[in-house]
Design an enzyme around this catalytic site. Structure first.
Site, short mmCIF file in Angstrom:
data_model
loop_
_atom_site.label_atom_id
_atom_site.label_comp_id
_atom_site.label_asym_id
_atom_site.label_seq_id
_atom_site.Cartn_x
_atom_site.Cartn_y
_atom_site.Cartn_z
N SER A 169 17.88 10.20 47.80
CA SER A 169 16.76 10.96 48.37
C SER A 169 15.68 11.13 47.30
CB SER A 169 17.26 12.35 48.80
OG SER A 169 16.16 13.19 49.10
N TYR A 182 21.94 20.27 46.51
CA TYR A 182 21.68 18.99 47.20
C TYR A 182 20.93 18.05 46.27
CZ TYR A 182 19.66 15.65 50.53
OH TYR A 182 19.28 14.50 51.18
N1 LIG Z 1 16.81 12.82 57.05
C1 LIG Z 1 16.16 12.93 55.90
O1 LIG Z 1 15.02 13.46 55.86
C2 LIG Z 1 16.76 12.37 54.65
C3 LIG Z 1 15.92 12.19 53.53
C4 LIG Z 1 16.44 11.68 52.36
C5 LIG Z 1 17.76 11.33 52.29
N2 LIG Z 1 18.57 11.48 53.38
C6 LIG Z 1 19.98 11.11 53.22
O2 LIG Z 1 20.29 10.12 54.19
C7 LIG Z 1 21.67 10.23 54.57
C8 LIG Z 1 21.78 10.32 56.08
O3 LIG Z 1 21.04 11.46 56.51
P1 LIG Z 1 20.63 11.67 58.05
O4 LIG Z 1 19.41 12.49 58.04
O5 LIG Z 1 20.63 10.35 58.75
O6 LIG Z 1 21.85 12.58 58.53
P2 LIG Z 1 22.36 12.91 60.02
O7 LIG Z 1 21.31 12.60 61.03
O8 LIG Z 1 22.91 14.30 59.95
O9 LIG Z 1 23.58 11.89 60.22
C9 LIG Z 1 24.68 11.96 59.36
C10 LIG Z 1 25.74 10.97 59.77
O10 LIG Z 1 26.82 11.09 58.86
C11 LIG Z 1 27.99 11.58 59.53
N3 LIG Z 1 28.63 12.55 58.64
C12 LIG Z 1 28.12 13.69 58.14
N4 LIG Z 1 29.04 14.30 57.35
C13 LIG Z 1 30.14 13.51 57.37
C14 LIG Z 1 31.40 13.58 56.75
N5 LIG Z 1 31.74 14.61 55.96
N6 LIG Z 1 32.28 12.59 56.97
C15 LIG Z 1 31.97 11.54 57.77
N7 LIG Z 1 30.79 11.41 58.38
C16 LIG Z 1 29.88 12.38 58.18
C17 LIG Z 1 27.48 12.21 60.85
O11 LIG Z 1 28.47 12.18 61.88
P3 LIG Z 1 29.47 13.44 62.13
O12 LIG Z 1 28.61 14.65 62.15
O13 LIG Z 1 30.15 13.14 63.42
O14 LIG Z 1 30.43 13.43 60.99
C18 LIG Z 1 26.32 11.25 61.15
O15 LIG Z 1 26.80 10.06 61.72
C19 LIG Z 1 22.19 11.45 53.82
O16 LIG Z 1 22.86 11.05 52.64
C20 LIG Z 1 20.95 12.24 53.49
O17 LIG Z 1 21.12 13.06 52.35
C21 LIG Z 1 18.10 12.00 54.55
#
Ligand SMILES: NC(=O)c1ccc[n+]([C@@H]2O[C@H](COP(=O)([O-])OP(=O)(O)OC[C@H]3O[C@@H](n4cnc5c(N)ncnc54)[C@H](OP(=O)(O)O)[C@@H]3O)[C@@H](O)[C@H]2O)c1
Length: 250
Positions: A169, A182
């Site tokens: 991130s 985080y």
């Molecule tokens: N969205 C942003 O603005 C952003 C920005 C920078 C970086 N990121 C990074 O990008 C990555 C994905 O983020 P996202 O926004 O796409 O998240 P998201 O929409 O919440 O999706 C997260 C995914 O990971 C799974 N997950 C979460 N915790 C888990 C666990 N303990 N074990 C197994 N599966 C798990 C969830 O399914 P379940 O809930 O069913 O487990 C879901 O499929 C993360 O590392 C985040 O830090 C996101």
């Protein structure tokens, strides 16, 4: 004679172009590759699963919510993708080991690509973070990526050209006034990518980190509005990114 010369020259050029095209196709093809994308049922992980599967990669993914995983697998089957999935809590040591055993048997102990995507944020000021918040962020964001990489190492090495991508991130590079744990996990993840790139280059394993800004996912929707608007105001495009835009970079 001139005509004959020009004709031969054109054939040579055509063949060279064809050979270059073939070389380029081979270099960019992901056909026959195998991948594990952690957290592929929503958001960025979901987009990465579809991007890789669209290029012919055999993808395995995981998530905690079984019914959502099954819904995704049904959808992907309809789209003709070669995909499988397991229920796994990536923050658990034993569940990670179990998942990697599944991956090993599915892909004959050869994994071309590991995408360490699972991550979560509890956005709070530092003095409000509990001990449980601290271990939640460390085990979900950092320990999972570290341990999955360790477990995947022999399978990545066995392909002769393995790849690890950490979904980090901008929070691991820039400074913010909230979510210090985080941000620290993401900063550590960036350093981990650099170290593994050096340590495992000898095994022909590449390690890279992709550091998105704000991306329109459910996780983003849960963030505090003030924080989100502040982030968006720093973006030249004036909007959140889309998960597909991260997936194409990966
Ligand atoms: N969205 C942003 O603005 C952003 C920005 C920078 C970086 N990121 C990074 O990008 C990555 C994905 O983020 P996202 O926004 O796409 O998240 P998201 O929409 O919440 O999706 C997260 C995914 O990971 C799974 N997950 C979460 N915790 C888990 C666990 N303990 N074990 C197994 N599966 C798990 C969830 O399914 P379940 O809930 O069913 O487990 C879901 O499929 C993360 O590392 C985040 O830090 C996101």
């Amino acid at each position: 004679l001139n005509n004959h010369y020009n004709y031969s020259r054109n054939i040579i050029h055509f063949n060279l172009r064809e050979m270059a095209g073939e070389e380029q196709r081979r270099r960019w093809s992901l056909q026959g590759k195998t991948a594990l994308v952690t957290g592929g049922t929503k958001g960025i992980g979901h987009a990465i699963v579809e991007e890789l599967a669209g290029f012919g990669v055999r993808v395995h993914t995981c998530a905690r919510d079984e019914s959502q995983l099954n819904e995704c697998l049904t959808e992907w089957k309809k789209k003709g993708f070669q995909l499988t999935g397991s229920v796994c809590d990536a923050s658990s040591w034993t569940e990670r080991e179990k998942l990697m055993q599944t991956v090993s048997s599915l892909f004959d102990a050869k994994l071309s690509i590991l995408i360490n995507n699972v991550g979560a944020i509890r956005s709070k000021p530092t003095i409000e973070h509990t001990a449980e918040d601290f271990s939640f962020h460390i085990s979900t964001n950092l320990e999972s990526a570290y341990h999955f990489s360790q477990l995947a190492h022999p399978m990545l090495k066995a392909t002769g050209c393995g790849n690890i991508v950490f979904i980090s991130s901008v929070a691991g590079v820039l400074s913010f006034s909230v979510s210090s744990i985080y941000c620290a996990t993401k900063g550590a993840m960036n350093q981990l990518a650099r170290n593994l790139a050096c340590e495992w280059a000898i095994d022909n394993i590449r390690a890279n980190a992709v550091a998105p800004g704000l991306i329109a996912t459910l996780a983003e929707a849960a963030l505090d509005d003030g924080f989100k608007n502040g982030m968006i105001s720093r973006k030249p495009l004036g909007r959140s990114g889309k998960p597909e835009e991260v997936a194409s970079l990966v």
